[in-house]
Enzyme design. Structure first.
Site, short mmCIF file in Angstrom:
data_model
loop_
_atom_site.label_atom_id
_atom_site.label_comp_id
_atom_site.label_asym_id
_atom_site.label_seq_id
_atom_site.Cartn_x
_atom_site.Cartn_y
_atom_site.Cartn_z
N ASP A 272 -4.63 15.05 2.39
CA ASP A 272 -3.66 15.17 1.29
C ASP A 272 -3.82 16.51 0.58
O ASP A 272 -2.82 17.13 0.17
CB ASP A 272 -3.89 14.04 0.26
CG ASP A 272 -3.25 12.73 0.69
OD1 ASP A 272 -2.31 12.77 1.50
OD2 ASP A 272 -3.69 11.67 0.23
N SER B 30 -4.36 0.00 -5.65
CA SER B 30 -4.93 -0.88 -4.65
C SER B 30 -4.90 -2.30 -5.19
O SER B 30 -5.62 -2.63 -6.14
CB SER B 30 -6.37 -0.48 -4.32
OG SER B 30 -6.96 -1.41 -3.43
N HIS C 151 -9.82 3.09 -0.10
CA HIS C 151 -9.93 2.61 1.28
C HIS C 151 -10.81 1.36 1.25
O HIS C 151 -11.82 1.27 1.94
CB HIS C 151 -10.52 3.69 2.19
CG HIS C 151 -9.71 3.90 3.44
ND1 HIS C 151 -10.26 3.99 4.68
CD2 HIS C 151 -8.37 4.03 3.62
CE1 HIS C 151 -9.30 4.18 5.59
NE2 HIS C 151 -8.16 4.20 4.96
N ASN D 125 -3.31 6.33 -6.97
CA ASN D 125 -3.23 5.29 -5.97
C ASN D 125 -3.33 3.93 -6.65
O ASN D 125 -4.01 3.80 -7.66
CB ASN D 125 -4.39 5.49 -4.98
CG ASN D 125 -4.44 4.43 -3.89
OD1 ASN D 125 -5.45 3.78 -3.70
ND2 ASN D 125 -3.37 4.27 -3.15
N HIS E 296 0.81 -1.21 0.00
CA HIS E 296 0.00 0.00 0.00
C HIS E 296 0.85 1.26 0.00
O HIS E 296 0.49 2.26 -0.63
CB HIS E 296 -0.91 -0.01 1.23
CG HIS E 296 -1.90 1.11 1.26
ND1 HIS E 296 -3.02 1.14 0.46
CD2 HIS E 296 -1.94 2.25 2.00
CE1 HIS E 296 -3.72 2.24 0.71
NE2 HIS E 296 -3.09 2.93 1.63
#
Length: 752
Positions: free
Chosen positions: A129, A553, A107, A551, A58
């Protein structure tokens, strides 16, 4: 993990044979051996804690780095890009001295374990952020994916996630202006809760995450540090989800939006007074991340006294303090002469603030506990020099068979009556139905600057009240398309978000992404990931929209069952005057309906194939990015020059879905004529990309047609805004009352 005697750096050097629980913390044997090699000794328990969370999938992107480099290598030239990949969030110039920062993150696993807090803290983390870049947050978006709509566990997860997003965002006073909700059985044990945020600042207010200037003080401020979320996002999101492994289910972080609101105002006031040299939010990996990243991005080292960290739980060990992901915390680097004023501002906003360390002129991160040194590392080795894996990847053996199972060959409706029934079934299906039950739980208009919000093609926020300057954002992704062809699927996600922004009249500028995939240890999944990244990088280069950040994931699977590859793409655009925006809803009866673009027989991965046949196979719609660029230029020009009063992109569900949505939102029907060369089924339900439907005032018809003709964009007049039904001449008629009942009751009925 605490030991007696205290596991100091000196003790570690003297006891090389002490066993440490590296595997329990998610490290592989060779990774642990690499830590020992870097340090020249075994790590202390505190050092092990830091390396374990910072080297997690992560935080370190260890399986994805080799592919993500393409976003830099293929980055298009962009005058708008002010801050790119590598910071807390990307920043773009939107004109008039304003800069906008935006980002999307995941998330996912925490939201499955504890839906409310998992989703709420996802919003809180992405907002911090944005604050860390120096901007005031102005809006949030939420791309969501859940399991089958009628599955019992969806009734557990979805309401909690929606309540968490709404509860946190509403309490912060941030409008939720966009996102999407998708149901598919592949997300049953792995819902995707992606959260995005937008912030606005002046160019001169941009801040970066770096600790420079020997003697500058390191201040931790915000909430006290507790035992919630120890290793939470960092470790939970770095392994295959398995109910049998309680170690992979650590406590999910607990959010307090009112504390975050105070943190926002406190931070922005400190920025206004030029008190901050560098800043970092505490998200995944907590203090381990904040201290190592600030130190490694600066020009020196750092010392930290862990005893000074304000705690909610006095029994926490130093390792737990370093790993805690307690929310609503930030770390600032402040010049000594300005510390007193910084602390005064924190006190004014009732924000706890403590000096916990100092920037040094060395190159080490040293952390002390009870006067003993428990961490002595090169911060780069923690924050940036983690493992880099070139995971094996291979096109899966089943891909050819999947693509050969052509959706275009599925049985089609036999007559107009059956076509009507299938259209009604489609617009009432969970993915195509109104999401009002969900979005009504969000505040769209707080702060008074929201111009467009769900269910518009993109959300839009006014940036400057005097001039009308605004920005638009759209998030899109179709896992079914990406399963059929991950390269094309990623480009279709980019194209749809790009098109959605342009449909409202805004010019697309830049991209953030959230790449959701299964286990990187599966070569088939890594092939999907590699292809999707390649497709997105190539597409952004062609469209001239740089990737500013995002991001990854991974490990979104339970056992052997991975989710569909789901690259979610956010496109940010700018509009000179929000008064010239184009809404989705039909505005006036008598306006002419035009279809822009080409319609082909393209049903692979389509909503029709899913709803009517429960089928996934064939090829997704073809991507033509030059056509997307041309379509966007036409839509933006037509909006700016007042040639169109409404517009809607064509994507999931095809033309009929777009027409139904525009009709229901405007309360006005439409009469459509099937164009020559197309059958009614293909005309209504094809999902060919690069298309939009627009409503043109009769006074603008000639000018609009001339513009499209001059630029070479295919344009077909297909009908008129009229009446209180959607009528396909020669085929069938659907009253708006019947459509509304089918379209608006589905989600509430499923979740009641």
């Amino acid at each position: 993990m605490s030991r007696t005697p205290l596991d100091t750096v000196e003790h570690a050097a003297a006891t090389p044979d002490v066993e440490l629980p590296w595997a329990e913390l998610g490290l592989k044997k060779d990774e642990y051996e690499r830590v020992v090699e870097i340090l020249g000794r075994r790590p202390t328990g505190a050092e092990l804690a830091m390396y374990s969370v910072m080297w997690s999938e992560h935080c370190s992107y260890k399986s994805s780095k080799v592919h993500l480099r393409q976003f830099g290598e293929k980055a298009p030239q962009s005058d708008a890009l002010l801050v790119g990949i590598g910071e807390n969030a990307g920043v773009v110039d939107v004109g008039q001295g304003y800069a906008v920062t935006f980002k999307v993150e995941s998330h996912n696993h925490p939201s499955y374990v504890e839906p409310y807090q998992g989703a709420a803290t996802g919003v809180g983390g992405i907002v911090r952020d944005i604050i860390a870049m120096g901007a005031r947050p102005v809006a949030v978006v939420d791309p969501l994916r859940f399991g089958a709509a009628d599955h019992p566990d969806t009734k557990r997860v979805l309401p909690g996630v929606v309540a968490g997003i709404g509860g946190y965002g509403n309490c912060l006073g941030l409008p939720n202006i966009g996102g999407e909700v998708v149901f598919d059985a592949c997300y049953q044990g792995n819902p995707l809760v992606n959260a995005g945020a937008i912030g606005v600042m002046r160019h001169e207010d941009i801040h970066l995450a770096k600790a420079s200037g020997a003697g500058n003080q390191v201040i931790l401020y915000g909430a006290r540090t507790g035992g919630d979320g120890i290793g939470g996002a960092s470790i939970l999101a770095s392994e295959t989800f398995d109910d049998a492994k309680p170690s992979k289910r650590p406590a999910v972080q607990v959010g307090d939006p009112f504390q975050e609101k105070l943190l926002i105002e406190c931070t922005l006031e400190a920025f206004r007074e030029k008190l901050v040299v560098g800043i970092q939010d505490l998200g995944a990996a907590g203090l381990s991340c904040a201290t190592s990243e600030l130190a490694s991005n600066g020009s020196g080292g750092m010392t930290v006294t862990l005893d000074d960290v304000p705690l909610r739980d006095s029994t926490l060990s130093p390792e737990e303090i370093l790993m805690s992901e307690s929310q609503e915390r930030m770390c600032a680097v402040v010049e000594p002469a300005k510390v007193e004023r910084f602390l005064e501002i924190c006190e004014k906003w009732d924000v706890i603030a403590t000096v916990i360390g100092e920037v040094t002129d060395g190159d080490r991160l040293e952390i002390f506990w009870h006067g003993e040194k428990i961490v002595d590392v090169d911060p780069r080795t923690v924050a940036h020099d983690g493992p880099v894996y070139e995971r094996p990847y291979a096109r899966p053996s089943w891909q050819d068979e999947l693509q050969a199972d052509d959706a275009n060959k599925l049985a089609r409706p036999a007559d107009s009556e059956e076509l009507r029934a299938q259209v009604l079934r489609l617009v009432g299906s969970p993915n195509q139905a109104s999401k009002k039950w969900i979005t009504s739980q969000y505040d769209h208009f707080v702060q008074g600057n929201t111009v467009l919000a769900q269910p518009e093609d993109s959300g839009m926020i006014r940036v400057d009240e005097a001039t009308g300057l605004g920005v638009a954002i759209a998030t899109d992704g179709n896992g079914r398309y990406a399963k059929l062809d991950p390269y094309a699927g990623a480009q279709l996600a980019l194209a749809e978000a790009y098109r959605n922004v342009a449909t409202t009249g805004a010019k697309p500028l830049a991209v953030s992404d959230c790449l959701n995939f299964g286990s990187p240890e599966d070569p088939a999944v890594m092939w999907q990931f590699a292809e999707a990244v390649r497709g997105l990088a190539d597409g952004c280069l062609q469209l001239g929209t740089p990737v500013t950040g995002g991001n990854v994931s991974l490990y979104n699977q339970t056992g052997e069952a991975a989710i569909h590859p789901t690259p979610v793409v956010a496109v940010l655009g700018v509009i000179d005057d929000v008064a010239r925006r184009t809404p989705v809803a039909f505005q006036e009866e008598g306006q002419l309906l035009y279809l822009l673009g080409d319609t082909r027989e393209e049903f692979g991965g389509s909503a029709w194939s899913q709803v009517v046949h429960d089928h996934l196979g064939g090829l997704p719609p073809k991507v033509d990015l030059e056509r997307e660029r041309l379509l966007a230029e036409i839509l933006i020009s037509a909006s700016r020059d007042g040639m169109i009063d409404s517009a809607h992109d064509l994507s999931d569900g095809g033309l009929i879905q777009a027409v139904v949505e525009s009709a229901l939102l405007g309360g006005k029907g439409a009469r459509l004529v099937v164009p020559d060369g197309l059958d009614a089924f293909t005309f209504l339900l094809s999902e060919s990309a690069g298309r939009a439907i627009v409503a043109v005032p009769r006074s603008e018809e000639v000018r609009f047609n001339d513009m499209c003709g001059a630029r070479g964009l295919p344009v077909t007049r297909i009908g008129v805004v009229d009446g209180d039904s959607v009528e396909i001449q020669g085929e069938f008629e659907l009253p708006l009352t019947e459509l509304r009942e089918a379209h608006e009751g589905t989600i509430e009925a499923l979740l009641a």
